[in-house]
Design an enzyme around this catalytic site. Structure first.
Site, PDB file in Angstrom:
ATOM      1  CG  HIS A 109      -1.916  -0.743   1.447  1.00 33.44           C
ATOM      2  ND1 HIS A 109      -1.456  -2.206   2.277  1.00 33.44           N
ATOM      3  CD2 HIS A 109      -3.104  -1.043   1.369  1.00 33.44           C
ATOM      4  CE1 HIS A 109      -2.495  -2.761   2.400  1.00 33.44           C
ATOM      5  NE2 HIS A 109      -3.642  -2.046   1.599  1.00 33.44           N
ATOM      6  CG  ASP A 112       1.568  -0.982   3.443  1.00 34.79           C
ATOM      7  OD1 ASP A 112       0.909  -0.546   4.278  1.00 34.79           O
ATOM      8  OD2 ASP A 112       1.377  -1.839   2.491  1.00 34.79           O
TER       9      ASP A 112
HETATM   10  C1  XLS Z   1      -7.566  -6.377   4.253  1.00 38.01           C
HETATM   11  C2  XLS Z   1      -7.245  -6.764   3.033  1.00 38.01           C
HETATM   12  C3  XLS Z   1      -6.036  -5.658   2.389  1.00 38.01           C
HETATM   13  C4  XLS Z   1      -5.873  -5.751   0.820  1.00 38.01           C
HETATM   14  C5  XLS Z   1      -5.078  -4.696   0.585  1.00 38.01           C
HETATM   15  O1  XLS Z   1      -8.600  -7.070   5.099  1.00 38.01           O
HETATM   16  O2  XLS Z   1      -7.055  -7.932   2.750  1.00 38.01           O
HETATM   17  O3  XLS Z   1      -5.044  -6.369   3.098  1.00 38.01           O
HETATM   18  O4  XLS Z   1      -5.534  -7.079   0.677  1.00 38.01           O
HETATM   19  O5  XLS Z   1      -5.776  -3.499   0.733  1.00 38.01           O
END
Ligand code: XLS
Ligand code: NI
Ligand code: NI
Length: 446
Positions: A109, A112
């Site tokens: 993300h 991140d």
């Molecule tokens: C959260 C989601 C997230 C997505 C990416 O529950 O799984 O991690 O994979 O935003």
């Protein structure tokens, strides 16, 4: 493979070398027992089939904090109070981890990888700075980006959603972030771009105009698609369904809901689905079911590989270890011809009680071995063809002329009625569920 094991100034996982395939008899916990990247299964190497990715968020950001207490893991890549300095050391640690684990892909993300700044421009600058470093690291290590995404759920401004927020001013911020995350994904050669509907949903129907919010979501995704294509993004846009958490009602409930939405908004040419096992189970499905629905629609894009805990109802994001589930998922994927430009992204985290640095490796090694074993078993099932034959036999009557005519639209309801009236009662045909279930266990354990 002669990649440098770490490229920054410091080694963050000392004492751990590259993880190699050592086979089922090895007692080295830091080795693969089943995942042999070069082993050919069904005409392709394991690496090509599985396209494993490590995620940035659970692996390098999450520290074990839960609603009842703070983190339990002290990250050695947290080196100072300066957020950009930490982002750089985190990136060095991440690329060291990727290389040592010997996975081909990673996912992130925006937030991140680079901290949010005090303004849109500063956030963009932070991300661009980190993306430039990530490019260097990718070149040095051979790592590739499976997908990028934007975090539209952590900042308080997104408490009522991003693209579906009732306040247009917040929607503009969602747009700014997705634009920058798309720029980053293109700059890093990302093969896909993911939308997980974070807080796109609602808590209370009395104060929510659901039609408006869903129309806004369609508009927003269309704008993102058009922008992405305009800057040369040729990859696949993915939506990741999830039924609840953080919002009480999430709009992207499950595969079938998202497929309908994409078709309604004319997005089905550019978008596919990223199926996360734990999200499918929260929706009351098996993950194989959600995968199959995506395959049937021609929209299976990628997989967030993890598992939930059958005893509770939230997203525990555990590493996939349950072989019965992994095999069923792999059967669907293999029969469909694979994941194309998608992959298996470990959207999975080690437990709060797992506090050794090596636990990060152990979780991933276990998940990779589980899917490697599942691939081998699924190949046995698919190439043997017995289960598929039994399935096809149940539909044999549709190969007869009348059944064909029914399928192809050459028959009306009155004719259907007349056939029933002039024929004897149909014989009961067993579904043979126990037989196919027994067969699967034979394939798994023989
Ligand atoms: C959260 C989601 C997230 C997505 C990416 O529950 O799984 O991690 O994979 O935003
Ligand atoms: Ni999850
Ligand atoms: Ni996910």
């Amino acid at each position: 493979m002669s990649r440098a094991l770490f490229v920054g100034d410091k080694e963050y996982f000392p004492g751990i070398g590259q993880i190699h395939y050592e086979g089922p008899d090895s007692d080295n916990p830091l080795s693969f027992k089943a995942y042999d990247p070069d082993r050919i299964v069904a005409g392709r190497t394991m690496e090509e089939h599985l396209r494993f990715a490590v995620c940035y968020w659970h692996t390098f950001c999450a520290d074990g904090a839960d609603p009842f207490g703070p983190g339990t893991r002290i990250h050695p890549w947290r080196v100072s109070d300066d957020k950009m300095e930490n982002a750089r050391s985190k990136m060095d640690a991440a690329f060291e981890f990727f290389t040592k684990l010997n996975v081909p892909f990673y996912c992130f993300h925006d937030r991140d990888m680079a901290p949010e700044g005090a303004s849109v421009a500063e956030s963009e600058f932070n991300l661009e700075t980190m993306v430039a470093l990530a490019r260097e690291r990718q070149e040095a290590t051979g790592m590739k980006l499976l997908w990028g995404t934007a975090n539209l759920f952590s900042h308080p401004r997104f408490m009522n959603g991003g693209a579906t927020n009732p306040n247009f001013a917040v929607v503009t911020h969602a747009g700014a972030q997705v634009k920058a995350a798309l720029d980053a994904t293109v700059a890093l050669g990302g093969q896909n771009y993911v939308f997980w509907g974070g807080r796109e949903g609602y808590a209370c129907l009395f104060n929510t105009d659901t039609k408006k919010e869903l129309d806004h979501l369609g508009r927003f995704l269309t704008m993102a698609r058009d922008y992405g294509r305009s800057i040369g993004f040729e990859g696949t846009f993915l939506i990741e369904p999830k039924p609840m958490e953080p919002m009480y009602h999430q709009y992207d409930v499950d595969s079938q809901t998202v497929i309908g939405f994409l078709r309604q908004h004319g997005l089905d040419e550019d978008f596919k689905l990223n199926i996360e096992a734990n999200h499918a189970t929260l929706a009351g499905h098996s993950s194989a079911h959600d995968l199959q629905m995506a395959v049937d629609a021609g929209m299976l894009g990628s997989v967030d590989a993890n598992r939930g805990n059958p005893q509770n109802g939230w997203d525990t994001d555990q590493f996939p270890m349950d072989m019965y589930d992994c095999v069923q998922n792999m059967m669907v994927i293999l029969a469909a011809g694979g994941l194309g430009s998608g992959g298996f992204n470990f959207d999975a985290k080690i437990r709060r009680e797992s506090t050794d640095l090596e636990d990060l490796f152990l979780g991933h090694i276990g998940g990779m071995d589980a899917y490697a074993r599942a691939l081998v078993i699924a190949d046995r099932v698919v190439s043997d063809g017995k289960i598929e034959e039994m399935k096809a036999a149940r539909y044999a009557s549709f190969k007869q002329p009348d059944g064909r005519r029914f399928e192809t639209g050459g028959m009306g309801l009155a004719e259907l009625r007349d056939m029933a009236a002039s024929s004897p009662e149909p014989e009961l045909e067993s579904g043979k569920q126990e037989r196919v279930e027994n067969l699967l266990n034979d394939y798994m354990f023989s």
